[in-house]
Design a protein around this motif. Structure first.
Motif, mmCIF file in Angstrom:
data_model
loop_
_atom_site.group_PDB
_atom_site.id
_atom_site.type_symbol
_atom_site.label_atom_id
_atom_site.label_comp_id
_atom_site.label_asym_id
_atom_site.label_seq_id
_atom_site.Cartn_x
_atom_site.Cartn_y
_atom_site.Cartn_z
ATOM 1 N N MET A 132 -1.627 8.803 -2.278
ATOM 2 C CA MET A 132 -2.512 7.968 -2.005
ATOM 3 C C MET A 132 -3.151 7.706 -0.600
ATOM 4 O O MET A 132 -4.300 7.746 -0.110
ATOM 5 C CB MET A 132 -2.483 6.517 -2.739
ATOM 6 C CG MET A 132 -2.402 6.560 -4.197
ATOM 7 S SD MET A 132 -1.723 4.892 -4.878
ATOM 8 C CE MET A 132 -3.379 3.887 -4.580
ATOM 9 N N VAL A 142 -7.256 8.228 -9.068
ATOM 10 C CA VAL A 142 -6.572 7.110 -9.000
ATOM 11 C C VAL A 142 -8.073 6.033 -9.221
ATOM 12 O O VAL A 142 -8.841 6.162 -8.268
ATOM 13 C CB VAL A 142 -6.077 6.417 -7.881
ATOM 14 C CG1 VAL A 142 -5.764 4.990 -7.617
ATOM 15 C CG2 VAL A 142 -4.638 7.348 -7.663
ATOM 16 N N LEU A 193 -6.000 1.433 -11.373
ATOM 17 C CA LEU A 193 -5.348 0.585 -10.483
ATOM 18 C C LEU A 193 -6.288 -0.655 -10.024
ATOM 19 O O LEU A 193 -7.449 -0.613 -9.688
ATOM 20 C CB LEU A 193 -5.120 1.227 -9.158
ATOM 21 C CG LEU A 193 -3.883 0.531 -8.269
ATOM 22 C CD1 LEU A 193 -2.646 0.639 -9.119
ATOM 23 C CD2 LEU A 193 -3.934 1.250 -7.048
ATOM 24 N N GLY A 245 -4.319 11.119 -13.039
ATOM 25 C CA GLY A 245 -4.368 9.734 -12.183
ATOM 26 C C GLY A 245 -4.047 8.615 -13.066
ATOM 27 O O GLY A 245 -3.422 8.525 -14.054
#
Length: 510
Positions: free
Chosen positions: A295, A381, A357, A354
């Motif tokens: 990330m 993500v 979040l 992924g």
């Protein structure tokens, strides 16, 4: 720095005065009053009950004294006497003795004594709903040999202990009011007295004419307003209703234009704070350090800085910033933009497709988080972004209802405290590497040379960076536009950079 002409002491957040005239052409009462606004509204005046003690500093410092205070001279923050005129450590660093001034009184006229200091610290530690118990976890017991002497016994040698006595949790409370509701009450001895409170809006004060240090109460009346909306603050400034305001990086061109119009100054101070998207390292994929590193490599910090922040937010990959003890000045703590590396790390970690979040954010980080949302989507993500004010955001983060928290980190005058407050309190959620906790324990419990102290600080910074405990973004300056009739923004003594301001050190210019 004590004022010898009328030079004042440092700042870190917003100043903003409503209903005053802008520029140097203010009304005739401008020198006698100061109306200044914070980016956060007042929620409580109780020094021990604020969800974010740092956010309430602007409202609490005018009314309450502490034993010592932070001063800033030539860019260096130091601890200076306040109610304690002097102090000393025992040879084994297991106790601190404070000698109090004999001319300090509470606003009801009763003297500030050692018993009041003891009761205040014990209240911070033992009040069931106290939010500041961690601030005094090092205190074993407190003795009061006489009315002017306070002896704090420590549960271990603590070189950092002094700093805690300059914070709002160390505010000295009138014993006669100790058990009352202090959310909208005045139980202090500070340079200003409380006049009125409007929760979530403003607090009004008046000068404490009997205060022992007249340099800390330069205005007859003081009004602090909370205006979280950036546009509302700046529009108030631009329309001449305010004397000073914090400037977000996205507002820099408008702020410069206002200065060019005349009667205003733009003051920029340190880059000590840093912006991150904090990650709960105990939740699902975030428990894998390689996912967290991926990330970080997926973030194009230069693009965010240039595209959104007018090139003023220095990209960073560590919690201690340039110019501060513990900053690591090499590439080992850098996360350069490398999408291919990020994608490979995600694949190797088993998350090639992924994962979702949930992140909460607010303030200046809203636009930045939106940019990160686009960038992180390239490695799969998917951010579900929730916007909230600081108090609500903290409640969600600390309550475990979100996976991540995109906000700023305050830096104190002491880097050990900075690291402790950000990683050994509820501000950090998840599994903390043992090396971080152990090294911080060594820093506060052992007597170290300057070289040993800096080396250990660098070790902590490297570990936090290499373990990617957050998605690091950049280190912004604190910037203020203010009328040229008010001074002290460049040298204000603040406990925490990049957040609260301290009106005790502002003053009117002739």
């Amino acid at each position: 720095m004590r004022r010898t002409t009328r030079l004042g002491v440092a700042i870190s957040v917003a100043a903003l005065v409503l209903t005053g005239c802008g520029g140097s052409g203010g009304d005739s009462d401008a020198a006698d009053r100061l109306r200044i606004a914070s980016i956060l509204a007042p929620t409580t005046l109780d020094p021990h009950l604020a969800r974010s003690p740092l956010a309430m500093e602007p409202y609490i410092f005018p009314m309450y004294d502490q034993l010592i205070r932070v001063d800033k001279t030539d860019g260096v923050s130091t601890l200076q006497p306040m109610v304690a005129e002097s102090w000393s450590y025992s040879p084994d660093m297991r106790s601190i003795t404070f000698d109090l001034h004999d001319d300090v009184t509470f606003h009801d006229g009763t003297p500030v004594t050692s018993a009041a200091v003891k009761a205040s610290i014990e209240r911070a530690k033992t009040l069931p709903e106290s939010t500041v118990k961690d601030y005094f976890s090092f205190v074993d017991s407190i003795e009061t040999p006489d009315d002017r002497t306070v002896v704090v016994e420590l549960n271990a040698p603590r070189a950092d202990a002094l700093f805690a006595f300059a914070t709002t949790p160390a505010s000295i409370i009138n014993p006669a009011m100790m058990n009352q509701d202090l959310s909208q009450a005045d139980a202090g001895s500070g340079p200003y007295r409380l006049v009125s409170v409007r929760p979530n809006d403003r607090v009004v004060y008046e000068k404490n004419a009997e205060y022992w240090d007249t340099e800390l109460s330069a205005f007859d009346t003081l009004e602090i307003l909370g205006i979280p909306d950036d546009n509302a603050r700046f529009n108030a400034q631009r329309s001449g209703q305010v004397e000073a305001s914090m400037v977000r990086l996205t507002q820099l061109p408008d702020a410069r234009a206002l200065v060019e119009s005349g009667g205003y100054e733009l003051t920029e101070i340190d880059h000590a704070t840093w912006w991150t998207m904090d990650l709960n390292t105990s939740r699902g994929p975030l428990g894998n350090p390689d996912v967290r590193r991926a990330m970080n490599y997926a973030i194009d910090r230069d693009a965010i800085n240039e595209g959104l922040l007018n090139g003023q937010c220095t990209p960073t990959g560590q919690p201690i910033q340039a110019g501060i003890d513990g900053h690591v000045d090499d590439r080992s703590v850098e996360y350069t933009y490398d999408l291919a590396k990020a994608q490979q790390l995600m694949k190797d970690a088993g998350y090639a497709d992924g994962f979702p979040l949930k992140v909460v954010t607010g303030g200046s980080l809203v636009a930045v988080t939106a940019a990160m949302q686009d960038q992180l989507a390239r490695i799969g993500v998917q951010l579900d972004v929730q916007s909230a004010d600081l108090n609500d955001a903290l409640a969600q983060w600390q309550g475990g209802t979100v996976d991540a928290f995109a906000y700023s980190h305050g830096a104190t005058a002491e880097p050990v405290i900075t690291l402790r407050d950000n990683y050994l309190t509820s501000r950090f959620q998840g599994e903390l590497p043992g090396a971080v906790r152990d090294t911080l324990d060594r820093l506060v419990t052992q007597q170290l040379s300057d070289e040993e102290r800096v080396a250990l600080l660098e070790d902590v910074s490297r570990t936090i960076s290499s373990d990617a405990l957050a998605v690091f973004i950049c280190a912004p300056p604190a910037m203020y536009v203010h009328t040229d009739s008010i001074g002290g923004f460049d040298t204000m003594g603040v406990v925490t950079h990049g957040g609260p301001f301290n009106v005790r050190d502002l003053y009117p210019r002739p």
